[in-house]
Design a protein around this motif. Structure first.
Motif, PDB file in Angstrom:
ATOM      1  N   ASP A   3      -0.343   8.426  -3.932  1.00  0.00           N
ATOM      2  CA  ASP A   3      -0.968   9.718  -5.798  1.00  0.00           C
ATOM      3  C   ASP A   3      -0.284   9.232  -6.566  1.00  0.00           C
ATOM      4  OD1 ASP A   3      -3.773   9.966  -4.859  1.00  0.00           O
ATOM      5  OD2 ASP A   3      -3.022  11.913  -4.111  1.00  0.00           O
ATOM      6  N   ARG A  63      -6.357  -2.069  -9.102  1.00  0.00           N
ATOM      7  CA  ARG A  63      -8.203  -1.232  -9.901  1.00  0.00           C
ATOM      8  C   ARG A  63      -7.611  -0.445 -10.853  1.00  0.00           C
ATOM      9  NH1 ARG A  63      -8.992   2.747  -5.835  1.00  0.00           N
ATOM     10  NH2 ARG A  63      -7.885   3.989  -7.015  1.00  0.00           N
ATOM     11  N   ASP A  64      -6.718   0.565 -10.753  1.00  0.00           N
ATOM     12  CA  ASP A  64      -6.256   1.863 -11.331  1.00  0.00           C
ATOM     13  C   ASP A  64      -5.652   1.473 -12.765  1.00  0.00           C
ATOM     14  OD1 ASP A  64      -7.845   3.044 -10.552  1.00  0.00           O
ATOM     15  OD2 ASP A  64      -6.159   4.053  -9.199  1.00  0.00           O
ATOM     16  N   HIS A  65      -4.758  -0.510 -12.614  1.00  0.00           N
ATOM     17  CA  HIS A  65      -3.898  -1.092 -13.659  1.00  0.00           C
ATOM     18  C   HIS A  65      -3.907  -1.813 -14.205  1.00  0.00           C
ATOM     19  CE1 HIS A  65      -2.535   3.620 -14.457  1.00  0.00           C
ATOM     20  NE2 HIS A  65      -2.766   3.599 -13.130  1.00  0.00           N
ATOM     21  N   ASP A 123      -5.131   0.342  -5.212  1.00  0.00           N
ATOM     22  CA  ASP A 123      -5.175   0.798  -5.619  1.00  0.00           C
ATOM     23  C   ASP A 123      -4.806   0.195  -6.855  1.00  0.00           C
ATOM     24  OD1 ASP A 123      -6.965   1.731  -4.123  1.00  0.00           O
ATOM     25  OD2 ASP A 123      -5.409   2.729  -3.275  1.00  0.00           O
ATOM     26  N   ILE A 124      -3.377   0.211  -7.426  1.00  0.00           N
ATOM     27  CA  ILE A 124      -2.768  -0.492  -8.352  1.00  0.00           C
ATOM     28  C   ILE A 124      -3.251  -1.554  -9.280  1.00  0.00           C
ATOM     29  CG2 ILE A 124      -0.889  -1.295  -9.524  1.00  0.00           C
ATOM     30  CD1 ILE A 124       0.844   0.038  -7.087  1.00  0.00           C
ATOM     31  N   LEU A 127       0.948   6.582  -8.202  1.00  0.00           N
ATOM     32  CA  LEU A 127      -0.342   5.506  -8.908  1.00  0.00           C
ATOM     33  C   LEU A 127      -0.279   6.143 -10.274  1.00  0.00           C
ATOM     34  CD1 LEU A 127      -3.393   5.373  -6.821  1.00  0.00           C
ATOM     35  CD2 LEU A 127      -2.035   3.539  -7.143  1.00  0.00           C
ATOM     36  N   ARG A 128       0.179   7.475 -10.121  1.00  0.00           N
ATOM     37  CA  ARG A 128       0.623   8.821 -11.498  1.00  0.00           C
ATOM     38  C   ARG A 128       1.872   7.741 -12.391  1.00  0.00           C
ATOM     39  NH1 ARG A 128       3.559  12.341 -13.314  1.00  0.00           N
ATOM     40  NH2 ARG A 128       5.090  12.292 -11.922  1.00  0.00           N
ATOM     41  N   GLY A 157       1.317   4.587 -14.141  1.00  0.00           N
ATOM     42  CA  GLY A 157       0.822   4.557 -15.589  1.00  0.00           C
ATOM     43  C   GLY A 157       1.739   3.937 -16.971  1.00  0.00           C
TER      44      GLY A 157
END
Length: 230
Positions: free
Chosen positions: A6, A37-39, A34-35, A9-10, A13
């Motif tokens: 977590d 997906r989010d970035h 996950d990276i 991932l924060r 950004g």
């Protein structure tokens, strides 16, 4: 591990790239996914042991480069250069414009702001806010400063920057749809910009590469501020 993931991932950004080191690729595939997906535009560089690589594990994720331990010194600088190259070149163009006294001062400030802002402004309204001005003034400064052979509208300058940003983010395994979504636009829009500004399709630009498209943009920008023809 969940807490560490977590936190990663924060922090991602605000990063220009993510470097993950693991003895076994299987242990980080989930994090890479996950990276992605989010970035989706954030480059990921994997460093691993040479005997742990099974490329089948990477079929579902997108990475900028895979390096073995003994390759770090030789190849990591080049892998990191790729994500930063676009911003570096545009910043250089912005500084060149600031030193060009044949360009009106108001237009020099406009160019430096557009070329050095990260991410670059994508609308005239956004650029005007960054300049503490208004869109009509920004458009007027542009019209008065460029010649008839150059980039006709400030809108076109920003479209060039959008196209360059998209191309710099394109990587194998990352679709144009994902690239467009990551920068807040649509693939069809990018396709139209490519044809209108360069005469080429997105596929052709991807094969040409970021560096050559940057050279084309720099040439068009230079022509825009040559002495006006009477």
């Amino acid at each position: 591990m969940a807490h560490d993931q977590d936190e990663l991932l924060r922090l991602a950004g605000d990063a220009d790239a993510v470097i993950l080191q693991a003895e076994n690729l299987l242990s980080v595939i989930g994090v890479v996914g996950d990276i992605n997906r989010d970035h989706p535009l954030l480059p990921v560089i994997l460093i691993t042991e040479q005997n742990s690589v099974d490329l089948r594990h990477l079929a579902s994720v997108s990475v900028e480069a895979i390096l073995f331990q003994h390759q770090i010194a030789a190849r990591l600088p080049a892998a990191l250069k790729s994500p930063a190259e676009m911003a570096f070149r545009l910043r250089g163009l912005g500084e060149e414009c600031m030193r060009n006294e044949s360009i009106p001062a108001s237009l020099r400030r406009l160019l430096r702001c557009a070329l050095t802002s990260v991410p670059p402004p994508c609308t005239v309204q956004h650029l005007a806010r960054l300049l503490h001005s208004d869109p009509s003034t920004v458009r007027r400064h542009w019209r008065q400063g460029v010649n008839s052979h150059g980039i006709p509208r400030v809108r076109d300058l920003l479209d060039w920057l959008t196209l360059l940003r998209a191309l710099s983010a394109k990587r194998p395994g990352l679709s144009w749809t994902s690239v467009a979504k990551g920068i807040g636009t649509h693939q069809s829009t990018l396709g139209r910009l490519a044809v209108r500004l360069t005469g080429d399709t997105l596929a052709t630009l991807a094969s040409i590469g970021t560096e050559r498209l940057l050279d084309r943009f720099a040439g068009v920008l230079t022509v825009s501020f040559c002495a006006k023809t009477r």
